[in-house]
Design an enzyme around this catalytic site. Structure first.
Site, PDB file in Angstrom:
ATOM      1  N   GLY A   9      -8.540   8.864   9.555  1.00  0.00           N
ATOM      2  CA  GLY A   9      -8.994   9.080  11.164  1.00  0.00           C
ATOM      3  C   GLY A   9     -10.285  10.004  11.481  1.00  0.00           C
TER       4      GLY A   9
ATOM      5  N   LYS B 150       0.900  -1.076  -0.170  1.00  0.00           N
ATOM      6  CA  LYS B 150       0.015   0.080  -0.039  1.00  0.00           C
ATOM      7  C   LYS B 150       1.106   1.327  -0.023  1.00  0.00           C
ATOM      8  CE  LYS B 150      -2.914   2.796   2.870  1.00  0.00           C
ATOM      9  NZ  LYS B 150      -3.632   2.923   4.058  1.00  0.00           N
TER      10      LYS B 150
ATOM     11  N   ASN C  62      -9.272   1.404   9.571  1.00  0.00           N
ATOM     12  CA  ASN C  62      -8.547   0.944  10.799  1.00  0.00           C
ATOM     13  C   ASN C  62      -9.240   1.674  12.017  1.00  0.00           C
ATOM     14  OD1 ASN C  62      -4.986   0.747  11.381  1.00  0.00           O
ATOM     15  ND2 ASN C  62      -6.697   0.557  13.056  1.00  0.00           N
ATOM     16  N   THR C  63      -9.188   3.126  11.874  1.00  0.00           N
ATOM     17  CA  THR C  63      -9.553   3.717  13.120  1.00  0.00           C
ATOM     18  C   THR C  63     -11.065   3.304  13.565  1.00  0.00           C
ATOM     19  OG1 THR C  63      -8.036   5.402  12.421  1.00  0.00           O
ATOM     20  CG2 THR C  63      -9.564   6.145  14.093  1.00  0.00           C
TER      21      THR C  63
ATOM     22  N   ALA D  67      -9.923   5.218   4.112  1.00  0.00           N
ATOM     23  CA  ALA D  67      -9.833   6.455   5.039  1.00  0.00           C
ATOM     24  C   ALA D  67     -11.158   6.881   5.091  1.00  0.00           C
ATOM     25  CB  ALA D  67      -8.928   7.490   4.635  1.00  0.00           C
ATOM     26  N   GLY D  68     -11.575   7.433   6.141  1.00  0.00           N
ATOM     27  CA  GLY D  68     -12.769   8.055   6.391  1.00  0.00           C
ATOM     28  C   GLY D  68     -14.097   7.375   7.104  1.00  0.00           C
TER      29      GLY D  68
END
Lengths: 80, 266
Positions: free
Chosen positions: B161, B100, B209-210, B187-188
């Site tokens: 995040g 990535k 992830n977050t 993301a997001g």
């Protein structure tokens, strides 16, 4: 002693002869395996870069480290 | 089977997860298990010098044989750092080439630097890496990355995040429409409905992830995300009904309703 920059930090590493490790007198230059053993990293899953170039594991036993070399030793950690 | 195919390899799960920000390795493993993800991202970092040599390692908890590892370039702000990091990753993971790429533009927003990203992608593709690339949701940048030879295009839904969800579904739709390689929202995503919306738009997968790690109960959220991605995918394949302001056709039969005192036909 040999002076290296490992992960951005100056490190003084004793040469094999000084630590009592078997070494021919005319091969006083450290190899990566010896460095990893000294740092307690031998056998860990790590990768090594020397002066910006990858050092393949197959070359870890070749004496190659010289005074002033810059080394990066990395591991996989949690991340997104 | 409706599998996700990246660089010729087939995956049953369309949810990709990160392994950062967890309380400990036990929680990381439990969340990864609950997510059903087969592809998991890892970061490449300097070893701690002079620390406990018996410190547990992520790869002891998540064995290389059980997952497809996706080493990332998180924290890299230049193409040189990103390329060096992935060369180290390839050596670390025994020649593994799926990576990535992300080259960040600024530490406050973590928005990608697309000029550096495009140049890094060119170098990595030339060196036979299979590059999954984090990108802005700019359809032109996405097309250029595909032309360079990236194996998956991974536009942000909102900032890394942030948990803000999908801020520009229209751009994502254009990217999906144009792309011949998988498009994975990276993301997001903040909660399960965000992941479902991404999949309903036609994304091939979601990477997060977050949203899982920062949930009050990460393992439960991982399970929710697994279901959301599956539900969104099925809804996309099923083809949703058209939206209209009101409907002149109720779902129940119009005739045969029992008579009331207001029934004009009496």
């Amino acid at each position: 002693m040999i002076q290296l920059i490992v992960n951005g930090q100056p490190q003084r590493i004793p040469l094999p002869q000084e630590t009592g490790m078997a070494s021919k007198p005319d091969h006083q230059i450290l190899n990566i395996t010896q460095l990893l053993e000294h740092m307690g990293l031998h056998g860990k899953r790590i990768a090594v870069e020397r002066n910006g170039e990858i050092v393949p594991r197959s070359k870890f036993d070749q004496p190659m480290l010289a005074d002033g070399d810059r080394l990066e030793i990395v591991v996989a950690v949690g991340g997104g | 089977m409706d599998n996700l195919v990246i660089a010729g390899k087939s995956y049953a799960s369309r949810l990709l997860v990160g392994t950062g920000k967890y309380k400990d390795f036990d929680e990381t493993r439990a969340a990864v298990d609950a997510s059903g993800a087969e592809i998991i991202t890892v970061a490449i970092r300097r070893t701690n010098l002079g620390q406990n040599p018996d410190e547990p390692n992520l790869l002891d908890v998540l064995p290389l044989s059980s997952y497809t590892f996706l080493p990332n370039t998180a924290g890299c702000y230049t193409l040189e750092d990103a390329v060096r990091t992935l060369r180290l990753a390839r050596e670390l993971l025994d020649g593994h080439s799926l990576v990535k790429l992300e080259v960040l533009g600024d530490p406050k927003t973590l928005y990608p630097n697309m000029t550096e990203t495009l140049r890094a992608a060119e170098i990595l593709v030339r060196e036979d890496f299979q590059v999954m690339v984090y990108t802005s949701d700019d359809p032109i940048a996405a097309r250029q990355l595909e032309e360079i030879g990236c194996v998956a295009i991974m536009p942000l839904a909102s900032l890394i995040g942030s948990g803000m969800g999908i801020l520009n579904p229209w751009n994502l739709q254009i990217i999906i429409e144009n792309a011949a390689v998988p498009v994975i929202v990276d993301a997001g995503v903040g909660t399960a409905s965000d992941a479902a919306i991404a999949m309903e738009l036609g994304c091939d997968g979601v990477l997060m992830n977050t949203a899982i790690a920062a949930a009050r109960n990460p393992v439960l959220m991982a399970s929710a995300m697994k279901k959301a991605v599956e539900a969104g995918r099925e809804a996309y394949l099923a083809g949703r009904m058209p939206k209209k302001i009101y409907s002149a056709s109720p779902s129940s039969p119009v005739s045969g309703v029992i008579a009331s005192s207001k029934d004009k036909s009496v």
